[in-house]
Every structure is written in C-alpha cells, then in structure tokens.
Write a protein that holds these residues in place. Structure first.
Motif, PDB file in Angstrom:
ATOM      1  N   ARG A  26       0.911  -1.321  -0.002  1.00  0.00           N
ATOM      2  CA  ARG A  26      -0.103   0.057  -0.115  1.00  0.00           C
ATOM      3  C   ARG A  26       0.687   1.377  -0.111  1.00  0.00           C
ATOM      4  O   ARG A  26       1.795   1.102   0.569  1.00  0.00           O
ATOM      5  CB  ARG A  26      -0.954   0.059   1.237  1.00  0.00           C
ATOM      6  N   ASN A  28       0.599   5.775  -0.224  1.00  0.00           N
ATOM      7  CA  ASN A  28      -0.236   7.182  -0.003  1.00  0.00           C
ATOM      8  C   ASN A  28       0.265   8.030  -0.778  1.00  0.00           C
ATOM      9  O   ASN A  28       1.287   8.909  -0.616  1.00  0.00           O
ATOM     10  CB  ASN A  28      -0.066   7.369   1.562  1.00  0.00           C
ATOM     11  N   GLY A  65      -3.492  13.393   3.277  1.00  0.00           N
ATOM     12  CA  GLY A  65      -2.845  12.130   3.211  1.00  0.00           C
ATOM     13  C   GLY A  65      -2.637  11.630   4.430  1.00  0.00           C
ATOM     14  O   GLY A  65      -2.823  10.303   4.843  1.00  0.00           O
ATOM     15  N   PHE A  67      -5.363  11.234   6.356  1.00  0.00           N
ATOM     16  CA  PHE A  67      -6.615  10.312   6.237  1.00  0.00           C
ATOM     17  C   PHE A  67      -6.572   9.003   5.672  1.00  0.00           C
ATOM     18  O   PHE A  67      -7.594   8.334   5.556  1.00  0.00           O
ATOM     19  CB  PHE A  67      -7.873  11.066   6.130  1.00  0.00           C
ATOM     20  N   ARG A  68      -5.396   8.910   5.094  1.00  0.00           N
ATOM     21  CA  ARG A  68      -5.034   7.366   4.387  1.00  0.00           C
ATOM     22  C   ARG A  68      -4.172   6.618   4.997  1.00  0.00           C
ATOM     23  O   ARG A  68      -3.000   7.403   5.577  1.00  0.00           O
ATOM     24  CB  ARG A  68      -5.072   7.770   3.136  1.00  0.00           C
ATOM     25  N   ALA A  69      -3.905   5.552   4.829  1.00  0.00           N
ATOM     26  CA  ALA A  69      -2.761   4.635   5.412  1.00  0.00           C
ATOM     27  C   ALA A  69      -1.833   4.410   4.161  1.00  0.00           C
ATOM     28  O   ALA A  69      -2.314   4.394   3.050  1.00  0.00           O
ATOM     29  CB  ALA A  69      -3.386   3.298   5.791  1.00  0.00           C
ATOM     30  N   ARG A  71       0.655   6.520   6.779  1.00  0.00           N
ATOM     31  CA  ARG A  71       0.589   7.943   7.404  1.00  0.00           C
ATOM     32  C   ARG A  71       2.021   8.632   7.447  1.00  0.00           C
ATOM     33  O   ARG A  71       1.919   9.811   7.655  1.00  0.00           O
ATOM     34  CB  ARG A  71      -0.306   8.111   8.503  1.00  0.00           C
TER      35      ARG A  71
END
Length: 102
Positions: A26, A28, A65, A67-69, A71
């Motif tokens: 993942r 960001n 950003g 608020f998204r993983a 962080r």
C-alpha cells in the motif's frame, strides 16, 4: 501480511503447482506528494511567491494524506509545512521591518 496461496492440480499427471501471491504494497500518493511539496516549500521558503504556493500545496496534500494509510510521509509533510510556515512568517516580518525603516 498474509500470503495468499493457491494450489492448482493437473488432472492428467498429478503435478501440483503452488503459486504464492503476496499482497500489494500500500502507498499513500497524496501523503508522498504533500511531503515532497512541503520539502520544496521549506527549501524555497525565502523566495516570496514560490514559497507560499509550495507551502500551501504541501499543507493541503499532507493534511488530506493523513486520512489514508500509511500515514508516515503525510505526518512528516505536515510537520515540515508547519516549520516552513514559521520561516515564511519570519521572512515576511524581516522584509516588513526593512520596508518600515526606509
């Protein structure tokens, strides 16, 4: 991180094929963009127009950003944006005091 294991068997020869697929890493993108823009805003904080624009964009992207993983870079970008804001205020104050003397 769990690996997904798929087992396929061939009916003809009894040969078993095992495919290991790991999860996608993942990222960001907004946090990374905010970090880069905040870093550029910090470097160019002494340039009057460019510093403000880069600082503002870095602040906005880093804030979104968060608020998204993951962080990490978003938090670093937000901290650097705050530091750049302090430097920008000091530079504007110094320029203002120079103009007031003249």
């Amino acid at each position: 991180m769990e690996k997904e294991k798929k087992v396929y068997s061939d009916d003809r020869g009894g040969q078993t094929i095992i495919v290991n697929q790991s999860e996608r890493k993942r990222s960001n993108g907004l946090g990374t963009a905010g970090f880069v823009l905040a870093l550029l805003g910090l470097i160019f904080s002494w340039v009057p127009g460019l510093g403000w624009v880069l600082w503002l964009l870095g602040l906005i992207f880093s804030f979104v950003g968060i608020f998204r993983a993951p962080r990490g870079l978003a938090i670093a970008g937000l901290v650097m944006s705050c530091i750049a804001l302090i430097i920008l205020i000091v530079v504007v104050g110094a320029i203002g005091s120079l103009i007031a003397v003249i």
